[in-house]
Design a protein around this motif. Sequence first.
Motif, PDB file in Angstrom:
ATOM      1  N   CYS A   1       0.810  -1.214   0.000  1.00 38.44           N
ATOM      2  CA  CYS A   1       0.000   0.000   0.000  1.00 38.44           C
ATOM      3  C   CYS A   1       0.849   1.272   0.000  1.00 38.44           C
ATOM      4  CB  CYS A   1      -0.924   0.043   1.214  1.00 38.44           C
ATOM      5  SG  CYS A   1      -1.659  -1.557   1.649  1.00 38.44           S
ATOM      6  N   TYR A  12     -16.105   8.018  -5.445  1.00 43.43           N
ATOM      7  CA  TYR A  12     -15.852   7.970  -4.002  1.00 43.43           C
ATOM      8  C   TYR A  12     -16.736   8.993  -3.282  1.00 43.43           C
ATOM      9  CZ  TYR A  12     -13.618   8.223   0.539  1.00 43.43           C
ATOM     10  OH  TYR A  12     -13.410   8.220   1.898  1.00 43.43           O
ATOM     11  N   MET A  48      -8.695   4.315  -6.946  1.00 45.48           N
ATOM     12  CA  MET A  48      -7.884   3.183  -6.470  1.00 45.48           C
ATOM     13  C   MET A  48      -8.245   1.958  -7.281  1.00 45.48           C
ATOM     14  SD  MET A  48      -7.201   1.813  -2.633  1.00 45.48           S
ATOM     15  CE  MET A  48      -7.361   0.069  -2.241  1.00 45.48           C
ATOM     16  N   TYR A  90     -10.644  13.332  -3.971  1.00 50.40           N
ATOM     17  CA  TYR A  90     -11.270  12.026  -4.158  1.00 50.40           C
ATOM     18  C   TYR A  90     -12.017  12.002  -5.486  1.00 50.40           C
ATOM     19  CZ  TYR A  90     -10.421  11.192   0.843  1.00 50.40           C
ATOM     20  OH  TYR A  90      -9.833  11.019   2.079  1.00 50.40           O
ATOM     21  N   SER A  91     -12.232  10.785  -6.003  1.00 51.97           N
ATOM     22  CA  SER A  91     -12.965  10.635  -7.264  1.00 51.97           C
ATOM     23  C   SER A  91     -14.438  10.995  -7.072  1.00 51.97           C
ATOM     24  CB  SER A  91     -12.862   9.188  -7.752  1.00 51.97           C
ATOM     25  OG  SER A  91     -13.501   8.305  -6.844  1.00 51.97           O
ATOM     26  N   CYS A 143       1.337   4.187  -2.602  1.00 53.47           N
ATOM     27  CA  CYS A 143       0.291   5.188  -2.822  1.00 53.47           C
ATOM     28  C   CYS A 143      -0.209   5.847  -1.541  1.00 53.47           C
ATOM     29  CB  CYS A 143      -0.900   4.534  -3.517  1.00 53.47           C
ATOM     30  SG  CYS A 143      -0.489   3.879  -5.143  1.00 53.47           S
ATOM     31  N   HIS A 144       0.099   5.279  -0.375  1.00 55.23           N
ATOM     32  CA  HIS A 144      -0.432   5.803   0.885  1.00 55.23           C
ATOM     33  C   HIS A 144       0.661   5.980   1.926  1.00 55.23           C
ATOM     34  CE1 HIS A 144      -4.721   5.155  -0.091  1.00 55.23           C
ATOM     35  NE2 HIS A 144      -4.397   3.968  -0.577  1.00 55.23           N
TER      36      HIS A 144
HETATM   37  C1  HEM Z   1      -8.258   5.250  -1.217  1.00 55.05           C
HETATM   38  C2  HEM Z   1      -6.645   1.595   1.543  1.00 55.05           C
HETATM   39  C3  HEM Z   1      -3.441   0.380  -1.911  1.00 55.05           C
HETATM   40  C4  HEM Z   1      -4.619   4.399  -4.337  1.00 55.05           C
HETATM   41  C5  HEM Z   1      -8.110   4.353  -0.170  1.00 55.05           C
HETATM   42  C6  HEM Z   1      -8.920   4.311   1.029  1.00 55.05           C
HETATM   43  C7  HEM Z   1      -8.467   3.289   1.785  1.00 55.05           C
HETATM   44  C8  HEM Z   1      -7.375   2.668   1.076  1.00 55.05           C
HETATM   45  C9  HEM Z   1      -8.995   2.827   3.136  1.00 55.05           C
HETATM   46  C10 HEM Z   1     -10.035   5.293   1.375  1.00 55.05           C
HETATM   47  C11 HEM Z   1      -9.360   6.470   2.093  1.00 55.05           C
HETATM   48  C12 HEM Z   1     -10.301   7.492   2.699  1.00 55.05           C
HETATM   49  O1  HEM Z   1     -11.475   7.186   2.902  1.00 55.05           O
HETATM   50  O2  HEM Z   1      -9.836   8.625   2.984  1.00 55.05           O
HETATM   51  C13 HEM Z   1      -5.626   0.965   0.851  1.00 55.05           C
HETATM   52  C14 HEM Z   1      -4.904  -0.201   1.336  1.00 55.05           C
HETATM   53  C15 HEM Z   1      -4.045  -0.579   0.349  1.00 55.05           C
HETATM   54  C16 HEM Z   1      -4.178   0.370  -0.737  1.00 55.05           C
HETATM   55  C17 HEM Z   1      -5.119  -0.828   2.726  1.00 55.05           C
HETATM   56  C18 HEM Z   1      -3.127  -1.771   0.295  1.00 55.05           C
HETATM   57  C19 HEM Z   1      -3.580  -3.007   0.751  1.00 55.05           C
HETATM   58  C20 HEM Z   1      -3.449   1.376  -2.854  1.00 55.05           C
HETATM   59  C21 HEM Z   1      -2.565   1.447  -3.988  1.00 55.05           C
HETATM   60  C22 HEM Z   1      -2.911   2.587  -4.686  1.00 55.05           C
HETATM   61  C23 HEM Z   1      -3.999   3.211  -3.975  1.00 55.05           C
HETATM   62  C24 HEM Z   1      -1.445   0.444  -4.284  1.00 55.05           C
HETATM   63  C25 HEM Z   1      -2.304   3.155  -5.960  1.00 55.05           C
HETATM   64  C26 HEM Z   1      -1.844   2.354  -6.961  1.00 55.05           C
HETATM   65  C27 HEM Z   1      -5.730   4.949  -3.723  1.00 55.05           C
HETATM   66  C28 HEM Z   1      -6.465   6.090  -4.256  1.00 55.05           C
HETATM   67  C29 HEM Z   1      -7.534   6.308  -3.369  1.00 55.05           C
HETATM   68  C30 HEM Z   1      -7.409   5.329  -2.301  1.00 55.05           C
HETATM   69  C31 HEM Z   1      -6.137   6.848  -5.529  1.00 55.05           C
HETATM   70  C32 HEM Z   1      -8.665   7.333  -3.532  1.00 55.05           C
HETATM   71  C33 HEM Z   1      -9.854   6.595  -4.175  1.00 55.05           C
HETATM   72  C34 HEM Z   1     -10.868   7.485  -4.875  1.00 55.05           C
HETATM   73  O3  HEM Z   1     -10.858   8.717  -4.709  1.00 55.05           O
HETATM   74  O4  HEM Z   1     -11.683   6.887  -5.621  1.00 55.05           O
HETATM   75  N1  HEM Z   1      -7.179   3.333  -0.115  1.00 55.05           N
HETATM   76  N2  HEM Z   1      -5.143   1.289  -0.399  1.00 55.05           N
HETATM   77  N3  HEM Z   1      -4.308   2.457  -2.869  1.00 55.05           N
HETATM   78  N4  HEM Z   1      -6.324   4.528  -2.568  1.00 55.05           N
HETATM   79 FE1  HEM Z   1      -5.766   2.898  -1.506  1.00 55.05          FE
END
Ligand code: HEM
Length: 114
Positions: free
Chosen positions: A16, A54, A93, A50-51, A19-20
């Motif tokens: 993760c 989302y 994501m 956010y998208s 990206c995070h």
């Molecule tokens: C959003 C978890 C891997 C890109 C989120 C959110 C969570 C999350 C909980 C929502 C955040 C919020 O509500 O503020 C995780 C976990 C990961 C992971 C636990 C690994 C197991 C990744 C990876 C990428 C990524 C590898 C990029 C290649 C994003 C993006 C969003 C997001 C761009 C925003 C989604 C949107 O606006 O539609 N992630 N993530 N994440 N994550 Fe991850």
Amino acid sequence: AAGDAAAGEKIAKTKCAACHTFETGGANKVGPNLFGVTTRGTGKAANFAYSPLYTAAAAKMASWDAASLDAYLTDPTKTLTEKAGEAKGASKMTFKLPSADDRANVIAYLETLK
Ligand code: HEM
């Protein structure tokens, strides 16, 4: 089954962290900072765009819990579309975590970030 937070931290750092960030006040990268994600409410990372999908889902889901995170990590776009109740494109994501054990562990880790 309850997850193992220490195992989940290792998954977070390897799968993760591209990206995070996870620490308090950490930067947004491609994805938002995740400190407090289970307690701060949905859509609350400062200065993160956010998208539309989302945002539509978050309007109907005040906070994340273990069940909603498990669904989201299985398939972000499918889960946000179901929560939103209408199609508004795709989650920014595209990553998925197919192993149920990995999801339980990483969710247990996310729950410690508060
Ligand atoms: C959003 C978890 C891997 C890109 C989120 C959110 C969570 C999350 C909980 C929502 C955040 C919020 O509500 O503020 C995780 C976990 C990961 C992971 C636990 C690994 C197991 C990744 C990876 C990428 C990524 C590898 C990029 C290649 C994003 C993006 C969003 C997001 C761009 C925003 C989604 C949107 O606006 O539609 N992630 N993530 N994440 N994550 Fe991850």
